[in-house]
Design an enzyme around this catalytic site. Structure first.
Site, mmCIF file in Angstrom:
data_model
loop_
_atom_site.group_PDB
_atom_site.id
_atom_site.type_symbol
_atom_site.label_atom_id
_atom_site.label_comp_id
_atom_site.label_asym_id
_atom_site.label_seq_id
_atom_site.Cartn_x
_atom_site.Cartn_y
_atom_site.Cartn_z
ATOM 1 N N LYS A 1 0.825 -1.206 0.000
ATOM 2 C CA LYS A 1 0.000 0.000 0.000
ATOM 3 C C LYS A 1 0.860 1.258 0.000
ATOM 4 C CE LYS A 1 -4.300 -1.782 2.010
ATOM 5 N NZ LYS A 1 -5.256 -1.713 3.116
ATOM 6 N N LYS B 1 -5.427 -10.154 -6.439
ATOM 7 C CA LYS B 1 -6.691 -10.292 -5.705
ATOM 8 C C LYS B 1 -7.625 -9.137 -6.019
ATOM 9 C CE LYS B 1 -6.593 -7.730 -1.509
ATOM 10 N NZ LYS B 1 -7.341 -7.592 -0.284
ATOM 11 N N LYS C 1 -10.487 -3.180 -3.416
ATOM 12 C CA LYS C 1 -11.030 -1.841 -3.665
ATOM 13 C C LYS C 1 -9.926 -0.877 -4.083
ATOM 14 C CE LYS C 1 -10.784 -0.253 1.152
ATOM 15 N NZ LYS C 1 -10.664 -1.468 1.965
HETATM 16 P P1 ADP Z 1 -9.771 -4.590 0.696
HETATM 17 O O1 ADP Z 1 -8.805 -5.752 0.849
HETATM 18 O O2 ADP Z 1 -10.483 -4.585 -0.617
HETATM 19 O O3 ADP Z 1 -9.061 -3.291 0.987
HETATM 20 P P2 ADP Z 1 -10.745 -4.829 3.440
HETATM 21 O O4 ADP Z 1 -9.323 -4.586 3.821
HETATM 22 O O5 ADP Z 1 -11.784 -3.967 4.080
HETATM 23 O O6 ADP Z 1 -10.895 -4.750 1.842
HETATM 24 O O7 ADP Z 1 -11.062 -6.351 3.717
HETATM 25 C C1 ADP Z 1 -12.187 -6.840 4.445
HETATM 26 C C2 ADP Z 1 -12.133 -8.342 4.466
HETATM 27 O O8 ADP Z 1 -12.277 -8.870 3.137
HETATM 28 C C3 ADP Z 1 -10.813 -8.913 4.996
HETATM 29 O O9 ADP Z 1 -11.096 -10.059 5.785
HETATM 30 C C4 ADP Z 1 -10.081 -9.314 3.759
HETATM 31 O O10 ADP Z 1 -9.160 -10.356 3.993
HETATM 32 C C5 ADP Z 1 -11.224 -9.774 2.868
HETATM 33 N N1 ADP Z 1 -10.882 -9.672 1.449
HETATM 34 C C6 ADP Z 1 -10.561 -8.547 0.790
HETATM 35 N N2 ADP Z 1 -10.314 -8.792 -0.513
HETATM 36 C C7 ADP Z 1 -10.473 -10.134 -0.682
HETATM 37 C C8 ADP Z 1 -10.364 -11.009 -1.800
HETATM 38 N N3 ADP Z 1 -10.041 -10.562 -3.004
HETATM 39 N N4 ADP Z 1 -10.603 -12.331 -1.618
HETATM 40 C C9 ADP Z 1 -10.937 -12.805 -0.390
HETATM 41 N N5 ADP Z 1 -11.064 -12.026 0.709
HETATM 42 C C10 ADP Z 1 -10.832 -10.703 0.578
HETATM 43 NA NA NA Z 2 -7.678 -6.201 2.994
#
Ligand code: ADP
Ligand code: NA
Length: 330
Positions: free
Chosen positions: A114, A197, A200
């Site tokens: 990040k 993966k 967002k």
């Molecule tokens: P992001 O990873 O998009 O920034 P968050 O950090 O808010 O979103 O993640 C919230 C939850 O969703 C966490 O438990 C994270 O591990 C899970 N998560 C995020 N992206 C994925 C993905 N592509 N596949 C599976 N789980 C995910």
């Molecule tokens: Na995440």
């Protein structure tokens, strides 16, 4: 016997949850509220590791809660709250910061990813120590398991390391948690670039499936997902990451094992799988969107759910923090 405890959180920053959030994490949260003593929170303290507009943050926090309810969380079966409503998170977070080695924190791969995208002048110290705040989030509730996506595995290891360190220096205080990560959905990939993966922050607009998008847009994204130049529909994440991603998603949405899907699509083209999955997605997101809107339209109910959730969470968090403070010498 009392139920094992789970704790997890999700950021409110993006507005809509994406398919990776739902399949990787939130779906398991819903299942675990039946068997576990479950604590789930919207992590607004984590959200401010990057700049936030106050009105947008407030609205997105409520939107996240509405989506969690729409996904099936039941405030009578779990404790659902907003992180900033429970001040113990920041308090134990400071304690954990003081136990963490600078080099240890520097090894967190998600921070490296990040921050390298942001540049060092825009990267906050808060983003650097966010995994340490997350350690406090988990330890405050003495969680046995943490349902998350694969990207969080290293942070759960840090949580175990810090819990052990505190326990061995100052006396048995914290439960060591295990990650709860499903093999099938622990990592959902970008529909346009199945080597990364779905995220967002990292995904292209066409590769990111937002649950609150117009279902027509979602269907179109699924139908234009990147696959490969072969034609066989087979689960093979190494050689066929795009097709395998679509199979994983379809398997979870339909409840059919991947092997059964492979049989069903024998002799069929990728288009058949994509068309079916587009329909399955539309069937899933259409009621999800209207349920989310329903919760947003009833702010009093939402407020009362969050007030009760904060009260239940605080009772547990305050007890743990008091023990920790006592051991420290405060
Ligand atoms: P992001 O990873 O998009 O920034 P968050 O950090 O808010 O979103 O993640 C919230 C939850 O969703 C966490 O438990 C994270 O591990 C899970 N998560 C995020 N992206 C994925 C993905 N592509 N596949 C599976 N789980 C995910
Ligand atoms: Na995440």
């Amino acid at each position: 016997a009392s139920r094992p405890r789970v704790l997890s959180g999700i950021q409110p920053t993006a507005g809509s949850f994406h398919l990776g959030n739902y399949l990787g994490a939130v779906r398991q949260w819903v299942a675990l509220q039946e068997t576990h003593d479950a604590f789930y929170m919207v992590v607004d303290l984590h959200a401010i590791t990057v700049p936030q507009d106050p009105a947008a943050l407030r609205a997105n926090t409520r939107l996240a809660v509405a989506q969690l309810l729409a996904a099936g969380l039941d405030p009578d079966r779990c404790t659902l709250f907003v992180q900033s409503h429970v001040p113990e998170h920041a308090q134990l977070g400071w304690v954990m910061n003081c136990l963490t080695g600078f080099g240890e924190a520097s090894r967190m791969t998600q921070f490296k990813d990040k921050s390298s995208k942001q540049g060092s002048d825009r990267t906050t110290v808060g983003l650097f120590t966010y995994p340490v705040l997350q350690v406090a989030d988990i330890l405050l509730y003495q969680a046995n398991q943490v349902p998350v996506g694969e990207d969080q595995r290293q942070h759960i290891e840090l949580t175990r390391d810090l819990a052990e360190r505190f326990n061995s220096r100052l006396g048995e205080t914290f439960t060591l948690p295990e990650p709860y990560i499903l093999k099938e959905t622990g990592k959902i990939y970008d529909l346009q670039d199945p080597s990364v993966k779905m995220s967002k922050s990292a995904s292209t607009p066409k590769g990111l499936v937002n649950l609150l998008d117009d279902p027509k847009v979602t269907a179109k994204k699924v139908r234009s997902a990147v696959t490969d130049t072969d034609t066989v529909i087979r689960f093979d994440p190494v050689d066929k990451p795009g097709v395998s991603n679509l199979l994983s998603i379809s398997s979870t949405l339909t409840g059919k094992p991947v092997a059964e899907l492979e049989k069903e699509y024998e002799g069929k083209m990728y288009g058949a799988l994509k068309t079916d999955l587009a329909e399955q997605m539309v069937e899933f997101v259409t009621p999800f969107r209207s349920r989310t809107q329903g919760y947003l339209d009833d702010p009093e109910t939402l407020d009362s759910i969050l007030a009760k959730g904060a009260e239940k969470a605080r009772a547990v968090a305050a007890e743990t923090l008091a023990q920790a403070y006592d051991r420290i010498g405060f």
